[in-house]
Design a protein around this motif. Structure first.
Motif, short mmCIF file in Angstrom:
data_model
loop_
_atom_site.label_atom_id
_atom_site.label_comp_id
_atom_site.label_asym_id
_atom_site.label_seq_id
_atom_site.Cartn_x
_atom_site.Cartn_y
_atom_site.Cartn_z
N GLN A 381 0.82 -1.22 0.00
CA GLN A 381 0.00 0.00 0.00
C GLN A 381 0.85 1.27 0.00
N ARG A 382 2.14 1.14 0.25
CA ARG A 382 3.01 2.32 0.23
C ARG A 382 3.40 2.71 -1.20
N SER A 383 3.11 1.85 -2.15
CA SER A 383 3.41 2.13 -3.55
C SER A 383 2.23 2.84 -4.21
N GLN A 384 2.50 3.99 -4.85
CA GLN A 384 1.41 4.70 -5.51
C GLN A 384 0.87 3.89 -6.67
N ALA A 385 1.71 3.12 -7.34
CA ALA A 385 1.24 2.27 -8.44
C ALA A 385 0.24 1.25 -7.92
N PHE A 386 0.52 0.68 -6.75
CA PHE A 386 -0.41 -0.29 -6.16
C PHE A 386 -1.73 0.39 -5.80
N ARG A 387 -1.65 1.57 -5.19
CA ARG A 387 -2.87 2.27 -4.80
C ARG A 387 -3.69 2.66 -6.02
N THR A 388 -3.00 3.02 -7.12
CA THR A 388 -3.71 3.36 -8.36
C THR A 388 -4.39 2.13 -8.93
N ALA A 389 -3.71 0.99 -8.85
CA ALA A 389 -4.32 -0.27 -9.30
C ALA A 389 -5.57 -0.58 -8.49
N GLY A 430 -5.49 -5.42 -18.99
CA GLY A 430 -4.20 -5.58 -18.38
C GLY A 430 -3.66 -4.38 -17.62
N VAL A 431 -4.43 -3.27 -17.52
CA VAL A 431 -3.92 -2.09 -16.84
C VAL A 431 -3.67 -2.39 -15.36
N GLU A 432 -4.64 -3.05 -14.72
CA GLU A 432 -4.50 -3.38 -13.30
C GLU A 432 -3.29 -4.27 -13.07
N GLU A 433 -3.14 -5.28 -13.93
CA GLU A 433 -2.00 -6.20 -13.79
C GLU A 433 -0.67 -5.47 -14.00
N ARG A 434 -0.66 -4.54 -14.98
CA ARG A 434 0.57 -3.80 -15.23
C ARG A 434 0.95 -2.94 -14.02
N LEU A 435 -0.04 -2.29 -13.43
CA LEU A 435 0.23 -1.45 -12.26
C LEU A 435 0.69 -2.29 -11.07
N LEU A 436 0.09 -3.47 -10.90
CA LEU A 436 0.50 -4.35 -9.80
C LEU A 436 1.94 -4.84 -10.01
N ARG A 556 -4.95 16.73 -3.59
CA ARG A 556 -3.66 16.03 -3.42
C ARG A 556 -3.89 14.61 -2.92
N LEU A 557 -4.81 14.45 -1.96
CA LEU A 557 -5.10 13.10 -1.46
C LEU A 557 -5.61 12.19 -2.57
N ARG A 558 -6.42 12.76 -3.46
CA ARG A 558 -6.98 11.95 -4.54
C ARG A 558 -5.94 11.65 -5.61
N LEU A 559 -5.18 12.65 -6.03
CA LEU A 559 -4.21 12.46 -7.11
C LEU A 559 -3.07 11.53 -6.70
N GLU A 560 -2.64 11.62 -5.44
CA GLU A 560 -1.56 10.76 -4.97
C GLU A 560 -2.10 9.46 -4.37
N GLN A 561 -3.42 9.29 -4.43
CA GLN A 561 -4.08 8.05 -4.00
C GLN A 561 -3.81 7.72 -2.53
N HIS A 562 -3.70 8.75 -1.69
CA HIS A 562 -3.56 8.50 -0.25
C HIS A 562 -4.88 8.03 0.35
N VAL A 563 -5.96 8.45 -0.28
CA VAL A 563 -7.32 8.07 0.15
C VAL A 563 -8.10 7.65 -1.08
N LEU A 564 -8.84 6.55 -0.96
CA LEU A 564 -9.71 6.12 -2.04
C LEU A 564 -11.15 6.46 -1.64
N PHE A 565 -11.70 7.52 -2.24
CA PHE A 565 -13.09 7.89 -1.98
C PHE A 565 -14.00 6.88 -2.66
N LEU A 566 -15.00 6.40 -1.94
CA LEU A 566 -15.80 5.28 -2.45
C LEU A 566 -17.24 5.66 -2.79
N TRP A 567 -18.04 5.99 -1.79
CA TRP A 567 -19.44 6.30 -2.09
C TRP A 567 -20.03 7.20 -1.01
N HIS A 568 -21.11 7.89 -1.39
CA HIS A 568 -21.90 8.67 -0.46
C HIS A 568 -23.13 7.87 -0.08
N LYS A 569 -23.57 8.03 1.15
CA LYS A 569 -24.73 7.28 1.63
C LYS A 569 -25.98 8.15 1.64
#
Length: 603
Positions: A381-389, A430-436, A556-569
């Motif tokens: 999870q410390r890898s931005q590529a992993f978080r982007t995947a 294959g984008v997800e696999e490439r990022l992983l 910044r949180l979104r672009l660097e994938q520090h947080v993954l925003f999911l859904w509103h309730k």
């Protein structure tokens, strides 16, 4: 009845009799004593009580050791239901479910009890002999109150309950979108907002009868400054000076143009100095505030409060509120056979109306569900590529489609108005696999921590990740663990709902609160940068400029994938047509003070 009924049910369980009335058992007193774990003398006394309560007939055997005939007169399910109802009438709801679990497995009594509870809960007028009528609201929740200490506040339900018992210097009025007086009737600040003076109303009293004075404000805010959870509200506090019993001056080291909003936050609720300082442990078992409701009792099973008849902003219409804490798994089971939508709060929109004429009250919940990534722990999870995947793998549009548009709206940030509908993820193979692969992910499992009420969504994420070879282990934690720094440190990611009740202040809390899980998972350099951004924000007079700072942080949180925003309730509940003043607030609950019953109608 309970003690005798338990003896009767032990007989049924011992001899494997489920529900048939008039069954006859051949038994000796010695055998009954063994089943009841008592002496033969006590067994004879129990038999006499069972006969007196017409639960059995007894035909004694002749001679010592000869078998007697015991005739069963009470239906098993009737006994189970009556006892569960007796527990509930005493407010011992968990004991009622435990009783049914222990003695009523495979019995329809549980479903009957749940149906009865649906009538037991709700709004109504009650009258005891010789007393006046009282308007009572009684409703169930599948969560308990974790803390009523404003300085230890972390959960929206706790914040809502704190607002019922305590007052702040000021409060936010949603209708006018303005800060309005509460304990303070007037205030002023210097030009650079480093000095604030508040003037208290005369005659406002705590529930114990003592008048609220400036020393209570000083004590509360100095105590708050020392709090690990909400010391951020008093960031840059220089000194607090009481200028007489009803004026308090607060000096800050740096400008804070929205300090007024800080003082209206639930965590800044004013406490009676001498009661907290003398015996704090006792105080939080029997809290005393100045709010619209007075504390009555707080047990494992329920919380009860009554209207503060002398409330300075007007007496509540309801006389009493009783909140029942039900076991979560039992509440989920109950939903199969009863309309729990009669309760005040629900995070799901059930298409079934409980009864004809009931109305739906709903709103989009402020804030969103999100997933944090722990930057302080080694792992993929410390890898931005992993978080982007993972942002591609956990496809919010697919999740919304599966769980229903009426329940969720995809999120790209904290606020729903800034989250347009998301398109389906592109199908580039294959984008997800490439990022992983870029992240050098080797199948190491991730630990995802969340509350049990998020189980369905967490399991969906787990299954989704498995399709791409990412292993996720789920760790369901208790509500009180939301502030546990050990839990934060051990989790690779946390799935949780962030509630935005008061816009700017709530958003700042996520970045400034010392033991906030979102802040705990951010990289240290990002935390420091955010702190500087907030310093600049607080020095801004213009609301648009302040929003720009917060939007910049979120971007910044979104672009660097520090947080993954999911859904509103979407939050919703059903309300009886004779119940008036029912509106959902930003915390997802109804303001008990405004609810009133149409006494001309029968509920």
């Amino acid at each position: 009845m309970l003690a005798t009924a338990e003896r009767y049910l032990v007989i049924l369980n011992t001899y494997g009799i489920h529900h048939r009335k008039s069954d006859t058992i051949e038994v000796t007193i010695d055998q009954l004593a063994s089943a009841w774990y008592c002496t033969t003398r006590n067994a004879k006394m129990i038999v006499r009580r069972l006969i007196a309560e017409e639960m059995i007939e007894w035909q004694a055997g002749r001679g010592r050791g000869n078998r007697s005939h015991l005739v069963l007169l009470a239906e098993r399910d009737d006994v189970l239901l009556a006892c569960a109802q007796e527990f509930a009438d005493r407010g011992e709801y968990k004991a009622a479910f435990e009783w049914l679990e222990q003695y009523g497995q495979h019995s329809p009594a549980k479903e009957k009890f749940v149906a009865w509870l649906s009538e037991h809960f709700g709004y109504g007028t009650e009258q005891k002999a010789g007393e006046r009528e009282t308007d009572v609201l009684r409703f169930p929740v599948n969560r308990s109150i974790v803390s009523l200490d404003p300085a230890d506040l972390h959960l929206s339900f706790d914040a809502h309950m704190i607002r019922q018992l305590f007052d702040r210097l000021v409060q936010y009025d949603t209708a006018s979108d303005k800060i309005v007086p509460c304990l303070a009737h007037a205030w002023k600040r210097n030009e650079d907002a480093t000095e604030w003076t508040f003037h208290l109303r005369k005659g406002i009293r705590f529930h114990n009868g003592r008048e609220v004075v400036s020393d209570d404000v000083r004590f509360t805010f100095e105590r708050l400054r020392a709090s690990k959870s909400h010391g951020w509200l008093m960031r840059e506090l220089k000194e607090i000076v009481c200028e007489g019993p009803r004026s308090v001056r607060i000096r800050l080291n740096k400008p804070n143009k929205i300090f007024l909003r800080f003082t209206g936050y639930a965590a800044a609720s004013i406490l009676p100095r001498e009661l907290v300082a003398t015996d704090e442990e006792r105080f939080w078992k029997q809290p005393v505030g100045s709010g619209p409701f007075r504390f009555v009792s707080w047990t494992e099973d329920r919380f009860e409060m009554i209207a503060n008849t002398d409330y300075h902003l007007g007496r509540a219409h309801l006389d009493r509120v009783v909140i029942a804490f039900l076991p979560e798994r039992e509440t989920m089971t109950a939903a199969l056979s009863a309309d729990w939508t009669q309760q005040l709060n629900s995070y799901t929109l059930d298409p079934r109306l409980p009864q004809s004429g009931w109305k739906v009250v709903e709103r989009l919940c402020g804030g969103c569900m999100l997933l944090t990534w722990n930057a302080a722990k080694s792992g993929p999870q410390r890898s931005q590529a992993f978080r982007t995947a993972m942002a591609r793998i956990i496809d919010r549009a697919s999740l919304v489609r599966e769980f229903g548009e009426k329940r969720f709206h995809p999120a790209s940030g904290f606020h729903s108005e800034n989250s347009p509908a998301l398109d389906e993820a592109d199908e580039l193979p294959g984008v997800e696999e490439r990022l992983l692969a870029e992240a050098h992910y080797d199948g190491e499992p991730l630990t995802l921590a969340t509350f049990s009420n998020n189980a369905h969504e967490a399991e969906w994420i787990q299954r989704r990740c498995e399709r791409f070879g990412v292993r996720v282990n789920l760790n369901f934690v208790r509500l009180e663990e939301i502030k546990d720094e050990r839990m934060h440190a051990n989790a690779d990611c946390i799935l949780c709902n962030v509630t935005m009740a008061e816009d700017e202040v709530c958003e700042i809390e996520n970045y400034e609160q010392a033991n906030n899980f979102l802040k705990a998972h951010l990289p240290l350099d990002v935390q420091e940068w955010i702190h500087q951004q907030i310093d600049s924000l607080l020095a801004c007079e213009d609301h648009t400029a302040r929003r720009a700072y917060l939007a910049n942080i979120e971007m910044r949180l979104r672009l660097e994938q520090h947080v993954l925003f999911l859904w509103h309730k979407k939050i919703s509940t059903y309300v009886h047509p004779d119940v008036k003043g029912a509106r959902l607030n930003a915390l997802g609950w109804m303001d008990f003070k405004q609810i009133w019953l149409n006494v001309s109608a029968s509920l």
